[in-house]
Design a protein around this motif. Sequence first.
Motif, PDB file in Angstrom:
ATOM      1  N   LEU A   1       3.336  -6.355   6.717  1.00  0.00           N
ATOM      2  CA  LEU A   1       5.281  -6.549   6.810  1.00  0.00           C
ATOM      3  C   LEU A   1       4.855  -6.201   5.767  1.00  0.00           C
ATOM      4  O   LEU A   1       6.468  -6.353   5.377  1.00  0.00           O
ATOM      5  N   LYS A   2       4.993  -6.474   4.101  1.00  0.00           N
ATOM      6  CA  LYS A   2       5.323  -5.772   3.266  1.00  0.00           C
ATOM      7  C   LYS A   2       5.781  -3.990   3.586  1.00  0.00           C
ATOM      8  O   LYS A   2       6.814  -3.426   2.980  1.00  0.00           O
ATOM      9  N   ASP A   3       4.464  -3.340   4.253  1.00  0.00           N
ATOM     10  CA  ASP A   3       5.203  -1.863   4.755  1.00  0.00           C
ATOM     11  C   ASP A   3       6.521  -1.881   6.048  1.00  0.00           C
ATOM     12  O   ASP A   3       7.288  -1.248   5.299  1.00  0.00           O
ATOM     13  N   MET A   4       6.142  -3.216   6.712  1.00  0.00           N
ATOM     14  CA  MET A   4       7.200  -2.602   7.975  1.00  0.00           C
ATOM     15  C   MET A   4       8.390  -2.821   6.859  1.00  0.00           C
ATOM     16  O   MET A   4       9.694  -2.267   6.927  1.00  0.00           O
TER      17      MET A   4
ATOM     18  N   SER B   1       1.197  -0.771  -0.159  1.00  0.00           N
ATOM     19  CA  SER B   1       0.616  -0.187   0.481  1.00  0.00           C
ATOM     20  C   SER B   1       0.532   1.677  -0.200  1.00  0.00           C
ATOM     21  O   SER B   1       1.936   1.094   0.349  1.00  0.00           O
ATOM     22  N   PRO B   2       0.304   2.254  -0.463  1.00  0.00           N
ATOM     23  CA  PRO B   2       0.674   3.917  -0.631  1.00  0.00           C
ATOM     24  C   PRO B   2       1.209   4.172   0.953  1.00  0.00           C
ATOM     25  O   PRO B   2       0.397   3.846   1.555  1.00  0.00           O
ATOM     26  N   ARG B   3       2.611   4.805   1.266  1.00  0.00           N
ATOM     27  CA  ARG B   3       2.789   5.392   2.546  1.00  0.00           C
ATOM     28  C   ARG B   3       2.009   6.409   2.272  1.00  0.00           C
ATOM     29  O   ARG B   3       1.667   7.333   2.170  1.00  0.00           O
ATOM     30  N   ARG B   4       1.220   6.328   3.607  1.00  0.00           N
ATOM     31  CA  ARG B   4       0.095   7.702   4.172  1.00  0.00           C
ATOM     32  C   ARG B   4       1.104   8.474   5.044  1.00  0.00           C
ATOM     33  O   ARG B   4       1.626   8.002   5.843  1.00  0.00           O
TER      34      ARG B   4
ATOM     35  N   THR C   1       4.712   5.699  10.109  1.00  0.00           N
ATOM     36  CA  THR C   1       5.566   3.713   9.833  1.00  0.00           C
ATOM     37  C   THR C   1       4.893   3.264  11.008  1.00  0.00           C
ATOM     38  O   THR C   1       4.727   2.352  10.109  1.00  0.00           O
ATOM     39  N   VAL C   2       4.834   4.012  12.239  1.00  0.00           N
ATOM     40  CA  VAL C   2       4.650   2.745  12.566  1.00  0.00           C
ATOM     41  C   VAL C   2       2.625   2.476  13.446  1.00  0.00           C
ATOM     42  O   VAL C   2       2.280   2.160  14.050  1.00  0.00           O
ATOM     43  N   GLY C   3       1.633   4.060  13.021  1.00  0.00           N
ATOM     44  CA  GLY C   3       0.467   4.333  12.977  1.00  0.00           C
ATOM     45  C   GLY C   3      -0.304   2.861  12.834  1.00  0.00           C
ATOM     46  O   GLY C   3      -1.417   3.427  12.894  1.00  0.00           O
TER      47      GLY C   3
END
Length: 223
Positions: free
Chosen positions: A58-61, A2-5, A19-21
């Motif tokens: 997991l992909k975002d992290m 997913s695109p970073r919000r 990042t972690v919210g």
Amino acid sequence: MSPRRSYDQYCSAARALDTVGDRWTLLIVRELLAGPRRYTDLHADLPGVSTDVLASRLKDMERDGLTTRRKLPPPGAAYVYELTLRGRELLPVLQALGKWGEGELGERRPTDALRAHWFALPLLRGLEGAGVQGEGFDGEGLVGEGLVEVRLQEGDFHLFVGVEGGPVYGHGPAPVEPDARLVLDMDTCTAVAQGELTVFDAVRAGRIGVSGDGALAKALREA
């Protein structure tokens, strides 16, 4: 992926939450503080998360540099996820959040899932943050470094007290003879997690049994 919000705010707290919210991210970190985990193990210990959401987080992290994924050598040949140094630096964040949330824990609801190792961080907080005096005390709030095995009716886990740069806790009995072994019940664990009882007061009251020959066990018994 997913695109970073983003909150689009020039503030370090806002950047951190970028990042972690997201929901589940910090709980995934909690699980990975035990060391490398397979996707199936993570999903089993995060009841309520969907497979799609877990895979997405997991992909975002991994994209954000919190985790890496690697393939185990044969005969395992499975992929595992593990925290990077950047990810492990979230330990004090989780500990502060857990400390802040002690008063929110309350009584366990019928819908609440429970895993024994979810008490690892509160117990580690209690062991590392108390001013016990005795052999093995280092003068800075630690009872010393060592491996602690925790035995509950609901399951066993082990803690790495005062040890940096690796797993914070692990599932099951200690892999080698521990420096101290603690035996307690869920009511005592809950009281510690709620901030109503310290580890050392529980030892003094006989609610935590301590065995072992290490300096850490001796410090606990002499608290």
